[in-house]
Design an enzyme around this catalytic site. Sequence first.
Site, PDB file in Angstrom:
ATOM      1  N   PHE A  48      67.093  -0.289  43.970  1.00 39.30           N
ATOM      2  CA  PHE A  48      66.286  -0.098  45.178  1.00 39.30           C
ATOM      3  C   PHE A  48      65.189  -1.141  45.348  1.00 39.30           C
ATOM      4  CE2 PHE A  48      63.330   1.823  42.175  1.00 39.30           C
ATOM      5  CZ  PHE A  48      62.107   1.405  42.688  1.00 39.30           C
ATOM      6  N   LYS A  91      77.936  -2.121  46.653  1.00 31.32           N
ATOM      7  CA  LYS A  91      77.402  -0.742  46.704  1.00 31.32           C
ATOM      8  C   LYS A  91      75.887  -0.842  46.567  1.00 31.32           C
ATOM      9  CE  LYS A  91      75.983   2.404  44.547  1.00 31.32           C
ATOM     10  NZ  LYS A  91      74.689   2.975  45.005  1.00 31.32           N
ATOM     11  N   GLU A 147      71.328   3.719  47.244  1.00 38.35           N
ATOM     12  CA  GLU A 147      71.348   4.760  48.282  1.00 38.35           C
ATOM     13  C   GLU A 147      69.931   5.082  48.781  1.00 38.35           C
ATOM     14  OE1 GLU A 147      71.769   4.931  45.112  1.00 38.35           O
ATOM     15  OE2 GLU A 147      71.742   6.952  44.279  1.00 38.35           O
ATOM     16  N   SER A 151      68.740   0.034  36.201  1.00 39.32           N
ATOM     17  CA  SER A 151      68.110   0.522  34.971  1.00 39.32           C
ATOM     18  C   SER A 151      69.005   0.295  33.750  1.00 39.32           C
ATOM     19  CB  SER A 151      67.806   2.016  35.112  1.00 39.32           C
ATOM     20  OG  SER A 151      69.025   2.723  35.249  1.00 39.32           O
ATOM     21  N   CYS A 155      61.348  -5.892  38.321  1.00 41.42           N
ATOM     22  CA  CYS A 155      61.859  -5.958  36.947  1.00 41.42           C
ATOM     23  C   CYS A 155      61.137  -7.039  36.164  1.00 41.42           C
ATOM     24  CB  CYS A 155      63.350  -6.228  36.935  1.00 41.42           C
ATOM     25  SG  CYS A 155      63.756  -7.874  37.517  1.00 41.42           S
ATOM     26  N   GLU A 162      59.796   1.930  30.466  1.00 38.87           N
ATOM     27  CA  GLU A 162      59.489   1.124  31.651  1.00 38.87           C
ATOM     28  C   GLU A 162      58.872   2.076  32.682  1.00 38.87           C
ATOM     29  OE1 GLU A 162      62.901  -0.210  33.944  1.00 38.87           O
ATOM     30  OE2 GLU A 162      61.905  -2.106  34.381  1.00 38.87           O
TER      31      GLU A 162
HETATM   32  P1  NAD Z   1      69.183   2.645  38.909  1.00 42.02           P
HETATM   33  O1  NAD Z   1      69.823   2.244  37.638  1.00 42.02           O
HETATM   34  O2  NAD Z   1      68.734   4.047  39.075  1.00 42.02           O
HETATM   35  O3  NAD Z   1      70.190   2.368  40.131  1.00 42.02           O
HETATM   36  C1  NAD Z   1      70.944   1.177  40.203  1.00 42.02           C
HETATM   37  C2  NAD Z   1      72.283   1.491  40.848  1.00 42.02           C
HETATM   38  O4  NAD Z   1      72.993   2.404  40.011  1.00 42.02           O
HETATM   39  C3  NAD Z   1      72.148   2.133  42.213  1.00 42.02           C
HETATM   40  O5  NAD Z   1      73.065   1.521  43.091  1.00 42.02           O
HETATM   41  C4  NAD Z   1      72.478   3.598  41.958  1.00 42.02           C
HETATM   42  O6  NAD Z   1      73.141   4.195  43.034  1.00 42.02           O
HETATM   43  C5  NAD Z   1      73.374   3.560  40.742  1.00 42.02           C
HETATM   44  N1  NAD Z   1      73.223   4.757  39.891  1.00 42.02           N
HETATM   45  C6  NAD Z   1      72.101   5.505  39.722  1.00 42.02           C
HETATM   46  N2  NAD Z   1      72.336   6.505  38.847  1.00 42.02           N
HETATM   47  C7  NAD Z   1      73.623   6.387  38.461  1.00 42.02           C
HETATM   48  C8  NAD Z   1      74.452   7.120  37.545  1.00 42.02           C
HETATM   49  N3  NAD Z   1      73.998   8.181  36.893  1.00 42.02           N
HETATM   50  N4  NAD Z   1      75.715   6.718  37.374  1.00 42.02           N
HETATM   51  C9  NAD Z   1      76.205   5.637  38.029  1.00 42.02           C
HETATM   52  N5  NAD Z   1      75.448   4.922  38.911  1.00 42.02           N
HETATM   53  C10 NAD Z   1      74.187   5.277  39.115  1.00 42.02           C
HETATM   54  O7  NAD Z   1      67.987   1.606  39.169  1.00 42.02           O
HETATM   55  P2  NAD Z   1      66.862   1.651  40.295  1.00 42.02           P
HETATM   56  O8  NAD Z   1      65.910   2.750  39.996  1.00 42.02           O
HETATM   57  O9  NAD Z   1      67.477   1.598  41.638  1.00 42.02           O
HETATM   58  O10 NAD Z   1      66.158   0.242  40.027  1.00 42.02           O
HETATM   59  C11 NAD Z   1      65.115   0.048  39.118  1.00 42.02           C
HETATM   60  C12 NAD Z   1      65.620  -0.489  37.808  1.00 42.02           C
HETATM   61  O11 NAD Z   1      66.324  -1.710  38.013  1.00 42.02           O
HETATM   62  C13 NAD Z   1      64.508  -0.835  36.830  1.00 42.02           C
HETATM   63  O12 NAD Z   1      64.880  -0.438  35.553  1.00 42.02           O
HETATM   64  C14 NAD Z   1      64.418  -2.353  36.913  1.00 42.02           C
HETATM   65  O13 NAD Z   1      63.877  -2.982  35.772  1.00 42.02           O
HETATM   66  C15 NAD Z   1      65.842  -2.698  37.092  1.00 42.02           C
HETATM   67  N6  NAD Z   1      65.980  -4.022  37.671  1.00 42.02           N
HETATM   68  C16 NAD Z   1      66.376  -5.025  36.841  1.00 42.02           C
HETATM   69  C17 NAD Z   1      66.474  -6.315  37.327  1.00 42.02           C
HETATM   70  C18 NAD Z   1      66.888  -7.449  36.444  1.00 42.02           C
HETATM   71  O14 NAD Z   1      67.235  -8.494  36.963  1.00 42.02           O
HETATM   72  N7  NAD Z   1      66.875  -7.296  35.129  1.00 42.02           N
HETATM   73  C19 NAD Z   1      66.167  -6.574  38.678  1.00 42.02           C
HETATM   74  C20 NAD Z   1      65.776  -5.504  39.487  1.00 42.02           C
HETATM   75  C21 NAD Z   1      65.690  -4.228  38.977  1.00 42.02           C
END
Ligand code: NAD
Length: 503
Positions: free
Chosen positions: A155, A179, A182, A232, A287, A387
């Site tokens: 997000f 994808k 959401e 994440s 991140c 985090e």
């Molecule tokens: P998230 O992991 O919750 O979501 C990422 C994606 O995974 C979304 O599209 C979501 O729909 C999907 N998802 C969520 N829960 C799921 C599950 N149980 N099973 C399968 N898919 C699932 O991450 P977020 O909260 O949207 O974003 C923040 C995180 O992203 C932080 O940890 C941040 O550090 C990380 N991030 C990392 C980078 C990098 O380059 N290292 C860059 C941006 C964000």
Amino acid sequence: MTQSSAIPTVKLLIGGELVESSTSEWRDIVNPATQEVLARVPFATQTEMNAAVASAKEAFKTWRKTPIGTRSRIFLKYQQLIRENMKELAAILTAEQGKTLPDAEGDVFRGLEVVEHAAGIGNLQLGELANNVATGVDTYTLLQPLGVCAGITPFNFPAMIPLWMFPMAIATGNTFVLKPSEQDPMVTMRLAELAMEAGVPPGVLNVIHGGADAVNLICDHPDIKAVSFVGSTKVGTHVYNRASQAGKRVQCMMGAKNHGIILPDAHKEQTLNNLTGAAFGAAGQRCMALSVLILVGEAQSWLPDLIAKAKTLKINAGAESGTDVGPVVSCAALDRISSLIERGVSEGAELVLDGRNPQVAGFENGNFVGPTIFSGVKPEMSIYREEIFGPVLCVMQADTLDEAIELINANPNGNGTALFTRSGAAARHFQEEIDVGQVGINVPIPVPVPMFSFTGSRASKLGDLGPYGKQVVQFYTQTKTVTQRWFDENEVGGPVNTTINLK
Ligand code: NAD
């Protein structure tokens, strides 16, 4: 939740058409400053998601043979369209995600840079050739597209991160299923529409919406050859394991805990300004945010100045001018951040600036938390181990640079780190000894520009290759090595066996 007709719906993009989902499962997209429901996003059905993959598979048959110049020109047009629509894109992004308008433009701009890079694909997707590897024999490589590739995005950068993925995947001759998060898919959809307007043919880019089911379908689908994930650590690890198990190429950029080290010889005013921006900007939801500071030696006396500077940041809705810190993305995120702050207090860290429950006139329902600073943080505390992903800075103390380096290297994450100093020798020592993939010297958020690659490391990443730059050309292509021999009409024959001729 079922669908109500008054609120706009986010569409799927399948085979070049914007499609209304027939699902019964919908989620509200909520403005984090006001709680206004902006739109509803569908959780696509299995049939719809399979149709998106099938359309990408069909489009690959012709797209893979499209001349490189044609591909390049689409991205030249695309970068122009993104520039022309920058204000609209930023406004959509701020409304659904919360970050300030200048930050939203930055989000789009960092993605735009990747689009510009994709337009130079003619100089990037190049093989190698060695002449006369044996008598009359040449060897060369082709970098061929893989087929249908997929991207799963978080997000926090709903413009930049999708643009890390599909432009380079498509420019290298693949087709794509995206994808988006959401939580804020609207700006991503607008970017997908502009890509179609720029000339991306039907089926080459498809967008599906949903949560875990959509992600799992991408991991399992036999027609998807590669998956790029950003999000994440927990979900990224799941995606890496599941998609690798299904035989796919996978790259996962994941969570972080980025440390900055401050040496007492650093330029104080510049450093403090940089630190407040890097820790509290975008409400800490980056991140690469600097979430831990290690004050070395006499720099420990800078803490009151840092607190004073953090107090000057203006907390307000992202669309209001002059805002430094906007709301966090959701009520759930706010609850999580608040409970981590409580845990920090209960575990014995000193809460030297408490940003909880700020009063924001006109936006009383927003998900606001102001700059928050803990001092005396220890490695075993939850606020250090987890985090927080909010505007919360953990301050630690060290006597020497080496002690600070040791602390960082003992932390599992390896996304980014920065050193502030006027000493070239200290900077070089840091650069050599630190075990983190992206290093800033007097640069607080060292995200590489697209001619390099995003090179987070250790627990912040799974897979070898980064999501843009030179590395991603490797990620999205299969190297095929051709060893070739042609005979002159009058050449006396011999076995086509290079090993014989190698002497
Ligand atoms: P998230 O992991 O919750 O979501 C990422 C994606 O995974 C979304 O599209 C979501 O729909 C999907 N998802 C969520 N829960 C799921 C599950 N149980 N099973 C399968 N898919 C699932 O991450 P977020 O909260 O949207 O974003 C923040 C995180 O992203 C932080 O940890 C941040 O550090 C990380 N991030 C990392 C980078 C990098 O380059 N290292 C860059 C941006 C964000």
